[in-house]
Design a protein around this motif. Structure first.
Motif, PDB file in Angstrom:
ATOM      1  N   GLU A  13      65.793  74.789  39.871  1.00 35.38           N
ATOM      2  CA  GLU A  13      67.123  74.625  40.686  1.00 35.38           C
ATOM      3  C   GLU A  13      67.314  73.921  41.711  1.00 35.38           C
ATOM      4  N   ARG A  14      66.207  73.910  42.839  1.00 34.49           N
ATOM      5  CA  ARG A  14      66.190  73.154  44.069  1.00 34.49           C
ATOM      6  C   ARG A  14      66.299  71.589  43.569  1.00 34.49           C
ATOM      7  N   LEU A  15      65.627  71.421  42.355  1.00 32.11           N
ATOM      8  CA  LEU A  15      65.568  69.912  42.010  1.00 32.11           C
ATOM      9  C   LEU A  15      67.153  69.345  41.246  1.00 32.11           C
ATOM     10  N   GLY A  16      67.962  70.392  41.209  1.00 35.27           N
ATOM     11  CA  GLY A  16      69.212  70.090  40.897  1.00 35.27           C
ATOM     12  C   GLY A  16      69.595  70.601  39.584  1.00 35.27           C
ATOM     13  N   LEU A  17      68.670  71.312  38.709  1.00 39.02           N
ATOM     14  CA  LEU A  17      69.070  72.090  37.355  1.00 39.02           C
ATOM     15  C   LEU A  17      69.635  73.068  37.701  1.00 39.02           C
ATOM     16  N   THR A  18      70.390  73.800  36.560  1.00 32.63           N
ATOM     17  CA  THR A  18      70.769  75.108  36.612  1.00 32.63           C
ATOM     18  C   THR A  18      69.702  75.943  36.122  1.00 32.63           C
ATOM     19  N   SER A  19      70.017  77.327  36.323  1.00 31.55           N
ATOM     20  CA  SER A  19      68.867  78.169  35.828  1.00 31.55           C
ATOM     21  C   SER A  19      68.906  78.298  34.394  1.00 31.55           C
ATOM     22  N   SER A  56      73.519  68.800  28.235  1.00 28.21           N
ATOM     23  CA  SER A  56      73.450  68.569  29.524  1.00 28.21           C
ATOM     24  C   SER A  56      72.041  68.126  29.958  1.00 28.21           C
ATOM     25  N   LEU A  57      71.266  68.771  29.358  1.00 31.05           N
ATOM     26  CA  LEU A  57      69.693  68.093  29.595  1.00 31.05           C
ATOM     27  C   LEU A  57      69.486  67.030  28.886  1.00 31.05           C
ATOM     28  N   GLU A  58      70.269  66.677  27.825  1.00 28.84           N
ATOM     29  CA  GLU A  58      70.012  65.332  26.988  1.00 28.84           C
ATOM     30  C   GLU A  58      70.712  64.373  28.152  1.00 28.84           C
ATOM     31  N   ASP A  59      71.866  64.475  28.546  1.00 23.25           N
ATOM     32  CA  ASP A  59      72.485  63.912  29.720  1.00 23.25           C
ATOM     33  C   ASP A  59      71.748  63.457  30.808  1.00 23.25           C
ATOM     34  N   ARG A  60      70.684  64.278  31.017  1.00 26.57           N
ATOM     35  CA  ARG A  60      69.861  64.290  32.290  1.00 26.57           C
ATOM     36  C   ARG A  60      68.770  63.240  31.911  1.00 26.57           C
ATOM     37  N   ALA A  81      59.736  63.598  32.196  1.00 31.00           N
ATOM     38  CA  ALA A  81      60.671  64.327  33.059  1.00 31.00           C
ATOM     39  C   ALA A  81      60.452  64.428  34.487  1.00 31.00           C
ATOM     40  N   GLN A  82      59.134  64.304  34.945  1.00 30.82           N
ATOM     41  CA  GLN A  82      58.954  63.922  36.411  1.00 30.82           C
ATOM     42  C   GLN A  82      59.544  62.734  36.960  1.00 30.82           C
ATOM     43  N   ALA A  83      59.540  61.659  36.185  1.00 28.08           N
ATOM     44  CA  ALA A  83      59.570  60.579  36.748  1.00 28.08           C
ATOM     45  C   ALA A  83      61.347  60.594  36.751  1.00 28.08           C
ATOM     46  N   THR A  84      62.000  61.114  35.813  1.00 32.02           N
ATOM     47  CA  THR A  84      63.351  60.987  35.812  1.00 32.02           C
ATOM     48  C   THR A  84      64.041  62.066  36.924  1.00 32.02           C
ATOM     49  N   LEU A  85      63.438  62.964  37.320  1.00 29.71           N
ATOM     50  CA  LEU A  85      63.885  63.953  38.313  1.00 29.71           C
ATOM     51  C   LEU A  85      63.556  63.148  39.501  1.00 29.71           C
ATOM     52  N   GLU A  86      62.380  62.652  39.681  1.00 32.19           N
ATOM     53  CA  GLU A  86      62.080  61.889  41.159  1.00 32.19           C
ATOM     54  C   GLU A  86      63.105  60.991  41.208  1.00 32.19           C
ATOM     55  N   ALA A  87      63.513  60.007  40.165  1.00 34.22           N
ATOM     56  CA  ALA A  87      64.344  58.856  40.313  1.00 34.22           C
ATOM     57  C   ALA A  87      65.740  59.466  40.666  1.00 34.22           C
ATOM     58  N   ARG A  88      66.068  60.707  39.994  1.00 37.63           N
ATOM     59  CA  ARG A  88      67.459  61.337  40.511  1.00 37.63           C
ATOM     60  C   ARG A  88      67.503  61.665  41.774  1.00 37.63           C
ATOM     61  N   PHE A  89      66.109  62.478  42.238  1.00 37.90           N
ATOM     62  CA  PHE A  89      66.142  62.687  43.711  1.00 37.90           C
ATOM     63  C   PHE A  89      66.371  61.901  44.534  1.00 37.90           C
ATOM     64  N   GLU A  90      65.620  60.583  44.256  1.00 37.72           N
ATOM     65  CA  GLU A  90      65.663  59.638  45.097  1.00 37.72           C
ATOM     66  C   GLU A  90      67.232  58.775  45.519  1.00 37.72           C
ATOM     67  N   ARG A  91      67.902  58.835  44.046  1.00 35.03           N
ATOM     68  CA  ARG A  91      69.245  58.408  44.099  1.00 35.03           C
ATOM     69  C   ARG A  91      70.161  59.231  44.960  1.00 35.03           C
ATOM     70  N   ARG A  93      69.246  61.294  47.423  1.00 34.92           N
ATOM     71  CA  ARG A  93      68.554  61.183  48.695  1.00 34.92           C
ATOM     72  C   ARG A  93      69.256  60.027  49.485  1.00 34.92           C
ATOM     73  N   GLU A  94      69.157  58.897  48.592  1.00 36.83           N
ATOM     74  CA  GLU A  94      69.929  57.728  49.354  1.00 36.83           C
ATOM     75  C   GLU A  94      71.310  58.020  49.500  1.00 36.83           C
ATOM     76  N   ARG A  95      72.039  58.475  48.639  1.00 40.58           N
ATOM     77  CA  ARG A  95      73.466  58.728  48.772  1.00 40.58           C
ATOM     78  C   ARG A  95      73.614  59.487  50.006  1.00 40.58           C
ATOM     79  N   ALA A  96      72.892  60.592  50.044  1.00 37.50           N
ATOM     80  CA  ALA A  96      73.364  61.386  51.136  1.00 37.50           C
ATOM     81  C   ALA A  96      73.102  60.836  52.266  1.00 37.50           C
ATOM     82  N   PHE A  97      71.850  60.317  52.408  1.00 35.28           N
ATOM     83  CA  PHE A  97      71.550  59.919  53.953  1.00 35.28           C
ATOM     84  C   PHE A  97      72.469  58.305  54.426  1.00 35.28           C
TER      85      PHE A  97
END
Length: 253
Positions: A13-19, A56-60, A81-91, A93-97
């Protein structure tokens, strides 16, 4: 649900997924692949909800859908999955900062501090000068060595305040500046003392009614930064110091 699984769901959830997304993703890794019925049987996600969650998971990019009857779902590998979530997190992060950095840069041009304010950028200094001139009721001293620092808005405001009975004195070592300001109705011009002729960093000085002050300097790249204060001890003391140093004691043309 075990404590470890609950912690893993919280982490997803902290990585952006719903429960529900986290639970379906974990369930499919437990099953290797399965239908909505299979997923619902090992989680508390209602079968009716599994379909939309899976889409939704397929879209992700976290699972694949097999168009069979019934539809089957298969999760991507843990590494993918790990690489996908890391890339999403990086995007994200960049957008936010990037946005925070934009806000920070914008705020750098804002006025700061309480009694002593700082203004950066030519346009904002122009606006602050015009605002201070507008507040004059008795006296104005305006000075600059740079013709570009005398805007039409400043000229209009000097002339308006002079017409309202305010004593307006424009000082400059630059003849073209004095000539320009000298054409304004009610505005007197003069040359300041010559002991700072070598000063190439000074920008503008504005003193209004003896209690408001603006001083600006010019950087090597031509950018202007000003400090100003109004109705403060700082303004009162600095104005007295400037007057005592003969900086505002004009020399006749």
């Amino acid at each position: 649900m075990t404590g470890d699984e609950s912690a893993a769901i919280d982490a997803f959830e902290r990585l952006g997924l719903t429960s529900y997304e986290a639970k379906v993703f974990i369930a499919l890794h437990r099953l290797s692949s399965g239908t909505a019925r299979d997923v619902a049987s090992v989680t508390d996600v209602p079968r009716s909800q599994v379909y939309s969650v899976a889409e939704s998971l397929e879209d992700r990019g976290l699972l694949e859908i097999q168009q069979s009857n019934p539809i089957r779902y298969r999760p991507v590998s843990i590494e993918e999955a790990q690489a996908t979530l890391e890339a999403r997190f990086e995007r994200e992060r960049e957008r936010a900062f990037e946005y925070v950095d934009t806000v920070k840069q914008e705020s750098a041009t804002e006025e700061t501090q309480e009694d002593i304010w700082t203004v950066r950028s030519r346009d904002r200094v122009d606006d602050r000068v015009v605002d201070l001139l507008s507040q004059a009721e008795e006296t104005i001293v305006f000075g600059t060595r740079l013709p570009s620092f005398v805007t039409e808005s400043i000229e209009r405001r000097l002339e308006e305040r002079a017409a309202a009975g305010v004593s307006v004195l424009a000082i400059s070592r630059t003849e073209s500046v004095r000539a320009r300001l000298g054409t304004l109705e009610g505005v007197e011009t003069a040359v300041p003392p010559a002991h700072r002729d070598s000063d190439e960093r000074s920008g503008r000085i504005v003193i209004v009614d003896g209690d408001s002050l603006l001083l600006s300097v010019v950087a090597d790249d031509g950018s202007e930064t000003a400090i100003w204060s109004s109705d403060s001890l700082f303004a009162s003391v600095l104005i007295q110091l400037i007057q005592a140093s003969d900086e505002l004691q004009p020399v006749a043309d």
